[in-house]
Design a protein around this motif. Sequence first.
Motif, mmCIF file in Angstrom:
data_model
loop_
_atom_site.group_PDB
_atom_site.id
_atom_site.type_symbol
_atom_site.label_atom_id
_atom_site.label_comp_id
_atom_site.label_asym_id
_atom_site.label_seq_id
_atom_site.Cartn_x
_atom_site.Cartn_y
_atom_site.Cartn_z
ATOM 1 N N ASN A 7 33.593 33.656 40.685
ATOM 2 C CA ASN A 7 35.051 33.914 39.993
ATOM 3 C C ASN A 7 35.976 33.550 41.237
ATOM 4 O O ASN A 7 36.387 34.140 42.080
ATOM 5 N N LEU A 8 36.497 32.115 41.152
ATOM 6 C CA LEU A 8 37.428 31.649 42.357
ATOM 7 C C LEU A 8 38.560 32.341 42.099
ATOM 8 O O LEU A 8 39.415 32.338 43.083
ATOM 9 N N SER A 9 39.191 33.082 40.936
ATOM 10 C CA SER A 9 40.262 33.741 40.780
ATOM 11 C C SER A 9 40.170 35.171 41.478
ATOM 12 O O SER A 9 41.299 35.650 41.781
ATOM 13 N N ASN A 16 30.354 38.202 42.446
ATOM 14 C CA ASN A 16 30.392 37.075 42.800
ATOM 15 C C ASN A 16 29.108 36.715 43.766
ATOM 16 O O ASN A 16 28.525 35.734 44.168
ATOM 17 N N ALA A 30 28.890 32.872 34.164
ATOM 18 C CA ALA A 30 30.388 32.177 34.332
ATOM 19 C C ALA A 30 30.834 32.149 32.979
ATOM 20 O O ALA A 30 32.273 32.567 32.994
ATOM 21 N N ARG A 31 30.377 32.231 31.825
ATOM 22 C CA ARG A 31 30.794 32.094 30.632
ATOM 23 C C ARG A 31 31.238 33.478 30.139
ATOM 24 O O ARG A 31 32.452 33.837 29.466
ATOM 25 N N LEU A 34 34.459 34.089 31.742
ATOM 26 C CA LEU A 34 35.586 33.678 31.111
ATOM 27 C C LEU A 34 36.085 34.315 29.827
ATOM 28 O O LEU A 34 37.135 34.058 29.449
ATOM 29 N N ALA A 39 41.896 32.939 31.934
ATOM 30 C CA ALA A 39 42.442 32.583 32.823
ATOM 31 C C ALA A 39 41.754 32.076 34.181
ATOM 32 O O ALA A 39 42.429 31.522 35.187
ATOM 33 N N ALA A 40 40.713 32.841 34.382
ATOM 34 C CA ALA A 40 39.864 32.799 35.515
ATOM 35 C C ALA A 40 39.344 31.228 35.847
ATOM 36 O O ALA A 40 39.219 30.410 34.863
ATOM 37 N N GLN A 41 39.360 30.944 37.078
ATOM 38 C CA GLN A 41 38.461 29.767 37.470
ATOM 39 C C GLN A 41 37.162 30.265 38.094
ATOM 40 O O GLN A 41 37.135 30.789 38.919
ATOM 41 N N VAL A 42 36.173 29.738 37.262
ATOM 42 C CA VAL A 42 34.922 29.777 37.569
ATOM 43 C C VAL A 42 34.048 28.713 38.034
ATOM 44 O O VAL A 42 34.257 27.649 37.312
ATOM 45 N N CYS A 43 32.986 28.960 38.977
ATOM 46 C CA CYS A 43 31.908 27.837 39.030
ATOM 47 C C CYS A 43 30.684 28.525 39.262
ATOM 48 O O CYS A 43 30.465 29.685 39.428
#
Length: 71
Positions: A7-9, A16, A30-31, A34, A39-43
């Motif tokens: 979770n990059l946010s 993480n 990751a899903r 979200l 609004a999170a940015q996830v990779c």
Amino acid sequence: MPFVAINLSNDYEVANKTRYATQEEADARAREILTQFPAAQVCVAQVLKDYSAKVTVTVKDPAEPATVPAA
């Protein structure tokens, strides 16, 4: 190779650091992130190497300052 969902946010999120055996498991996590935080940015990333370091701390008394002769 293990995978992680990051979770990059929120860099401080403990999840993480969770490792998953497959990319599909990491993708599912990751899903989930979200779903909870739209609004999170996830990779999803593959862990290629683990690094670590060791630091040694030493302590000693300071050197005595040199005396300057009076003029």
